[in-house]
Design a protein around this motif. Structure first.
Motif, mmCIF file in Angstrom:
data_model
loop_
_atom_site.group_PDB
_atom_site.id
_atom_site.type_symbol
_atom_site.label_atom_id
_atom_site.label_comp_id
_atom_site.label_asym_id
_atom_site.label_seq_id
_atom_site.Cartn_x
_atom_site.Cartn_y
_atom_site.Cartn_z
ATOM 1 N N GLN A 203 0.824 -1.149 0.097
ATOM 2 C CA GLN A 203 -0.028 0.010 0.026
ATOM 3 C C GLN A 203 0.870 1.057 0.080
ATOM 4 O O GLN A 203 2.244 1.043 0.222
ATOM 5 C CB GLN A 203 -0.796 0.234 1.153
ATOM 6 C CG GLN A 203 -1.964 -0.883 1.121
ATOM 7 C CD GLN A 203 -3.066 -0.868 2.175
ATOM 8 O OE1 GLN A 203 -3.566 0.372 2.565
ATOM 9 N NE2 GLN A 203 -3.520 -1.811 2.680
ATOM 10 N N TYR B 176 5.831 3.815 -0.631
ATOM 11 C CA TYR B 176 5.325 2.352 -1.047
ATOM 12 C C TYR B 176 6.012 1.511 0.090
ATOM 13 O O TYR B 176 7.077 1.240 0.434
ATOM 14 C CB TYR B 176 5.943 2.038 -2.439
ATOM 15 C CG TYR B 176 5.556 0.604 -2.502
ATOM 16 C CD1 TYR B 176 4.356 0.136 -3.014
ATOM 17 C CD2 TYR B 176 6.525 -0.521 -2.449
ATOM 18 C CE1 TYR B 176 3.935 -1.157 -3.208
ATOM 19 C CE2 TYR B 176 6.288 -1.863 -2.696
ATOM 20 C CZ TYR B 176 4.859 -2.017 -3.147
ATOM 21 O OH TYR B 176 4.704 -3.375 -3.286
ATOM 22 N N CYS C 243 -3.454 4.285 1.561
ATOM 23 C CA CYS C 243 -4.445 4.002 0.496
ATOM 24 C C CYS C 243 -3.648 3.004 -0.385
ATOM 25 O O CYS C 243 -2.723 2.548 -0.436
ATOM 26 C CB CYS C 243 -4.543 5.201 -0.588
ATOM 27 S SG CYS C 243 -3.162 5.717 -1.307
ATOM 28 N N ASP D 269 -1.300 1.821 -6.414
ATOM 29 C CA ASP D 269 -1.663 1.860 -7.904
ATOM 30 C C ASP D 269 -0.190 2.171 -8.686
ATOM 31 O O ASP D 269 0.428 3.308 -8.505
ATOM 32 C CB ASP D 269 -2.561 3.168 -8.145
ATOM 33 C CG ASP D 269 -3.069 3.412 -9.624
ATOM 34 O OD1 ASP D 269 -2.367 2.502 -10.395
ATOM 35 O OD2 ASP D 269 -3.810 4.256 -9.793
ATOM 36 N N GLU E 132 0.424 3.057 -11.757
ATOM 37 C CA GLU E 132 0.208 4.263 -12.351
ATOM 38 C C GLU E 132 0.722 5.464 -11.900
ATOM 39 O O GLU E 132 1.262 6.478 -12.312
ATOM 40 C CB GLU E 132 -1.299 4.474 -12.924
ATOM 41 C CG GLU E 132 -1.409 5.581 -13.708
ATOM 42 C CD GLU E 132 -0.770 5.330 -15.095
ATOM 43 O OE1 GLU E 132 -0.429 6.513 -15.729
ATOM 44 O OE2 GLU E 132 -0.449 4.421 -15.560
ATOM 45 N N ILE E 133 0.595 5.398 -10.458
ATOM 46 C CA ILE E 133 1.160 6.746 -9.390
ATOM 47 C C ILE E 133 2.634 6.797 -9.532
ATOM 48 O O ILE E 133 3.132 7.675 -9.698
ATOM 49 C CB ILE E 133 0.074 6.627 -8.379
ATOM 50 C CG1 ILE E 133 -1.090 6.890 -8.206
ATOM 51 C CG2 ILE E 133 1.188 7.687 -7.246
ATOM 52 C CD1 ILE E 133 -1.803 6.836 -6.815
ATOM 53 N N ALA F 255 -2.333 10.182 -4.995
ATOM 54 C CA ALA F 255 -2.559 9.244 -4.075
ATOM 55 C C ALA F 255 -3.673 9.576 -2.985
ATOM 56 O O ALA F 255 -4.473 8.944 -2.726
ATOM 57 C CB ALA F 255 -1.013 8.763 -3.177
ATOM 58 N N SER G 235 -6.728 9.492 -4.689
ATOM 59 C CA SER G 235 -7.513 8.261 -4.746
ATOM 60 C C SER G 235 -8.453 7.998 -3.514
ATOM 61 O O SER G 235 -9.626 7.112 -3.700
ATOM 62 C CB SER G 235 -6.542 7.347 -4.953
ATOM 63 O OG SER G 235 -5.768 6.818 -3.732
#
Length: 189
Positions: free
Chosen positions: A12, A31, A152, A155, A157-158, A171, A174
């Motif tokens: 996450q 991350y 969160c 992703d 893509e982030i 983030a 989202s």
């Protein structure tokens, strides 16, 4: 009596709240690579350094001129622990000497991934950091309880689709949160 299983944040994102006082983590997106009863490890993914891959390759192989393309590959400050050690977060289509699979993503700590990226034969998507963020057992949970972080879902893509200056806000967005609207004052109701 029912015992609650702890909720861990592996795979996450951690979003630093605006009132984060620690300069190592103010305005960061991290991350989470691992989180269990023994602690947590993460990589800050939105703090590019003044270094690029060419600088690292010159250190590793001083006799060889790095390819010009490596001047465009940024190196990020992954956290305040072991800032001389490299970590490459990357897409999982290839594996290297020291690669760990992370739910659709990979983490490599061996130099061969850097050489592959320089040669144009590396993973399609990658982010290179020096250093990492570490928390002792219970430390991250305490910081979350003190509202230092939001978490969160991860992703890719982030990390791989946005420039570093847009990652933190993306983030938060989202979760439906605009960090600019949050107060920098900590408080409890």
């Amino acid at each position: 009596m029912k015992t609650l299983t702890p909720s861990y944040l592996k795979h996450q994102f951690l979003i630093a709240m605006p009132h984060m006082a620690d300069p190592n983590f103010a305005q960061t997106l991290t991350y989470i690579v691992e989180h269990n009863a023994h602690g947590a490890m993460g990589l800050v993914v939105n703090r590019p350094q003044e270094l690029n891959l060419a600088d690292i390759l010159e250190q590793l192989r001083p006799d060889e001129m790095p390819p010009a393309s490596t001047l465009q590959v940024p190196i990020y400050l992954g956290g305040p622990v072991q800032t001389d050690r490299g970590f490459v977060l990357h897409s999982s289509e290839c594996s290297f000497q020291a690669t760990v699979a992370l739910e659709g993503l990979s983490l490599t700590t061996s130099q061969d991934v850097l050489l592959a990226i320089a040669a144009g034969a590396g993973p399609k998507q990658s982010l290179i950091t020096l250093g990492y963020a570490g928390w002792e057992a219970g430390q991250l949970e305490a910081e979350l309880a003190d509202n230092a972080w939001l978490n969160c879902p991860f992703d890719p893509e982030i990390i791989f689709g946005l420039t570093s200056d847009l990652r933190l806000e993306a983030a938060a967005a989202s979760l439906g949160i605009n960090l600019n609207l949050l107060t920098s004052q900590a408080g409890h109701a």
